[in-house]
Design an enzyme around this catalytic site. Structure first.
Site, PDB file in Angstrom:
ATOM      1  N   CYS A 131       9.101  70.789  -5.349  1.00 40.45           N
ATOM      2  CA  CYS A 131       7.670  70.893  -5.673  1.00 40.45           C
ATOM      3  C   CYS A 131       7.041  69.504  -5.719  1.00 40.45           C
ATOM      4  CB  CYS A 131       7.502  71.603  -7.014  1.00 40.45           C
ATOM      5  SG  CYS A 131       8.339  73.197  -7.099  1.00 40.45           S
ATOM      6  N   MET A 132       5.752  69.456  -5.997  1.00 39.20           N
ATOM      7  CA  MET A 132       5.047  68.181  -6.015  1.00 39.20           C
ATOM      8  C   MET A 132       5.621  67.216  -7.046  1.00 39.20           C
ATOM      9  SD  MET A 132       0.976  67.407  -6.582  1.00 39.20           S
ATOM     10  CE  MET A 132       0.487  68.351  -5.137  1.00 39.20           C
ATOM     11  N   ASP A 133       5.993  67.736  -8.207  1.00 37.06           N
ATOM     12  CA  ASP A 133       6.387  66.873  -9.316  1.00 37.06           C
ATOM     13  C   ASP A 133       7.787  67.165  -9.852  1.00 37.06           C
ATOM     14  OD1 ASP A 133       3.533  65.953  -9.580  1.00 37.06           O
ATOM     15  OD2 ASP A 133       3.294  68.057 -10.136  1.00 37.06           O
ATOM     16  N   HIS A 190      11.761  43.460  20.868  1.00 37.82           N
ATOM     17  CA  HIS A 190      12.380  44.427  19.950  1.00 37.82           C
ATOM     18  C   HIS A 190      13.119  45.481  20.764  1.00 37.82           C
ATOM     19  CE1 HIS A 190      12.938  46.054  15.994  1.00 37.82           C
ATOM     20  NE2 HIS A 190      12.412  47.222  16.303  1.00 37.82           N
ATOM     21  N   LYS A 235       8.305  44.014   5.224  1.00 33.52           N
ATOM     22  CA  LYS A 235       7.172  44.923   5.455  1.00 33.52           C
ATOM     23  C   LYS A 235       7.356  46.189   4.635  1.00 33.52           C
ATOM     24  CE  LYS A 235       9.331  47.134   9.455  1.00 33.52           C
ATOM     25  NZ  LYS A 235       9.153  47.619  10.833  1.00 33.52           N
ATOM     26  N   TYR A 292       9.202  77.871  -6.091  1.00 31.78           N
ATOM     27  CA  TYR A 292       8.293  78.563  -5.178  1.00 31.78           C
ATOM     28  C   TYR A 292       9.049  79.296  -4.071  1.00 31.78           C
ATOM     29  CZ  TYR A 292       4.329  75.938  -7.123  1.00 31.78           C
ATOM     30  OH  TYR A 292       3.367  75.412  -7.950  1.00 31.78           O
ATOM     31  N   ARG A 320      16.765  39.214  12.910  1.00 35.13           N
ATOM     32  CA  ARG A 320      15.868  39.838  11.943  1.00 35.13           C
ATOM     33  C   ARG A 320      16.625  40.915  11.167  1.00 35.13           C
ATOM     34  NH1 ARG A 320      12.841  40.177  16.804  1.00 35.13           N
ATOM     35  NH2 ARG A 320      13.021  42.456  16.753  1.00 35.13           N
ATOM     36  N   ARG A 341       6.020  49.973  23.109  1.00 38.34           N
ATOM     37  CA  ARG A 341       5.245  50.126  21.882  1.00 38.34           C
ATOM     38  C   ARG A 341       4.328  48.906  21.864  1.00 38.34           C
ATOM     39  NH1 ARG A 341       8.567  50.569  16.295  1.00 38.34           N
ATOM     40  NH2 ARG A 341       8.661  48.327  16.681  1.00 38.34           N
TER      41      ARG A 341
END
Length: 375
Positions: free
Chosen positions: A311-313, A165, A35, A264, A221, A133
């Site tokens: 940062c983002m990148d 589970h 998954k 930043y 599993r 769950r």
């Protein structure tokens, strides 16, 4: 086209981990869980590697994942276990995907779909033994098992499995473990009383596979452990190898003086003349922003820590006076077998107070996967 960053995935490591885990489980058949795009490693390559390593089953969260495996030519037994309303039940049944049943509505939907196709659906009934769950609650279990038995007798479905589970298998000795095993055995007895003869009964995830021989039943599993990450760090598993290495080339280096604020918010300020290295990976690629001033990195042959805000990148590493140049690799995490200074996904999880599952699955789609092994 060459990429400055990539997640290198060792398919031989995944196959070897599957062999090791099956041996650890005393030869109990193993389900390789793929998954979430194979825990970020790539669903299809991971599935093939797990099967090459001896996995008897594959597991997915959703039907669309299972169908993608079938389209790719995977014919192994396959279970999909989260089935919200509106899922393509007919396609799943036609593709011989076992369907996890966690409530009466899903059971009724599967029966209707099977009847319309004129085929027998395969289902695995999930008993909620205490995770609270997904799964069928103990109070509802008797009536649902009886309904499944009637549908099986009518030829609409085959109850191929009963499963559950654990909530706390990664905490050996937790009192819930004994309670859940007891409830699971009671659920199996009830299914037996109703005439059901499942092919597989399973409750053991990676943590239980490693620590609870009494939880093996007919199938274990292997999720995170199949990718070389130990869900119970205090338990030694010799030979388990992390399959993913996340690394990036340095984009540039620059010399700055003392008192220079970095990134930043200036959450890191240099205390001397030093060199800063820019790594072009950021939170858009799955590097947690929370790794600011604490994410471990191997760069220039030495362990280091991210300097300043992620940062983002991009993020920055303070390399002092070391002779690191643009184009060299920074390794965020990988397999420390070759170099013990290599950070692991577990190291990142420890620093960020999370779990290694999150570290590997959040590596973003901008980061290409490159595969080795698997021949």
């Amino acid at each position: 086209m060459a990429h400055f960053a990539h997640a290198r995935v060792d398919l031989d490591a995944i196959a070897d981990n599957a062999r090791l885990l099956r041996e650890r489980a005393g030869g109990t058949p193993l389900m390789g869980v793929v998954k979430a795009d194979g825990y970020g490693h790539g669903m299809l390559p991971a599935a093939r590697a797990l099967l090459a390593g001896g996995a008897a089953w594959l597991g997915t969260a959703f039907i669309h994942e299972a169908l993608a495996l079938r389209v790719a030519g995977i014919t192994a037994p396959l279970l999909a276990w989260i089935i919200p309303p509106g899922e393509p039940l007919r396609e799943a049944i036609a593709s011989d995907v076992d369907l996890g049943v966690s409530d009466r509505a899903v059971l009724d939907g599967v029966v209707d779909a099977a009847r319309s196709l004129g085929r027998t659906a395969r289902v695995q009934l999930k008993i909620d033994t205490g995770l609270n769950r997904g799964g069928i609650g103990p109070g509802v279990w008797p009536s649902l098992v009886e309904a499944a038995a009637r549908a099986e007798e009518a030829g609409h479905l085959r109850v191929s499995g009963v499963w559950s589970h654990f909530a706390c298998a990664d905490e050996p000795g937790h009192p819930s473990i004994v309670s859940q095993l007891s409830q699971f055995r009671e659920a199996l007895e009830r299914a037996d009383q109703c005439g059901l003869t499942p092919e597989v009964r399973h409750i053991a995830n990676s943590a239980a596979l490693l620590t609870l021989p009494e939880a093996r039943f007919d199938l274990v599993r292997a999720g995170i452990a199949a990718y070389g990450l130990n869900p119970v760090p205090d338990v030694e598993v010799p030979g388990l190898r992390p399959a993913m290495t996340l690394r990036s080339r340095i984009a540039l280096t620059k010399r700055v003086g003392p008192g220079s604020g970095v990134s930043y918010g200036h959450r890191y300020v240099t205390d001397r003349d030093t060199t800063l290295a820019l790594v072009p990976l950021g939170y858009a690629d799955g590097v947690p922003r929370h790794a600011t001033n604490q994410g471990p990195v191997l760069l220039g042959g030495r362990p280091r820590v991210i300097a300043g805000t992620v940062c983002m990148d991009q993020f920055v590493v303070d390399i002092g006076d070391d002779p690191v140049e643009a184009g060299e690799y920074a390794v965020l995490f990988g397999d420390p077998t070759g170099d013990p200074d290599t950070p692991t996904a577990q190291d990142w999880a420890r620093v960020l107070e999370t779990i290694p599952y999150e570290i590997v699955t959040r590596v973003g789609v901008r980061v290409p996967r490159e595969y080795t092994g698997g021949s």
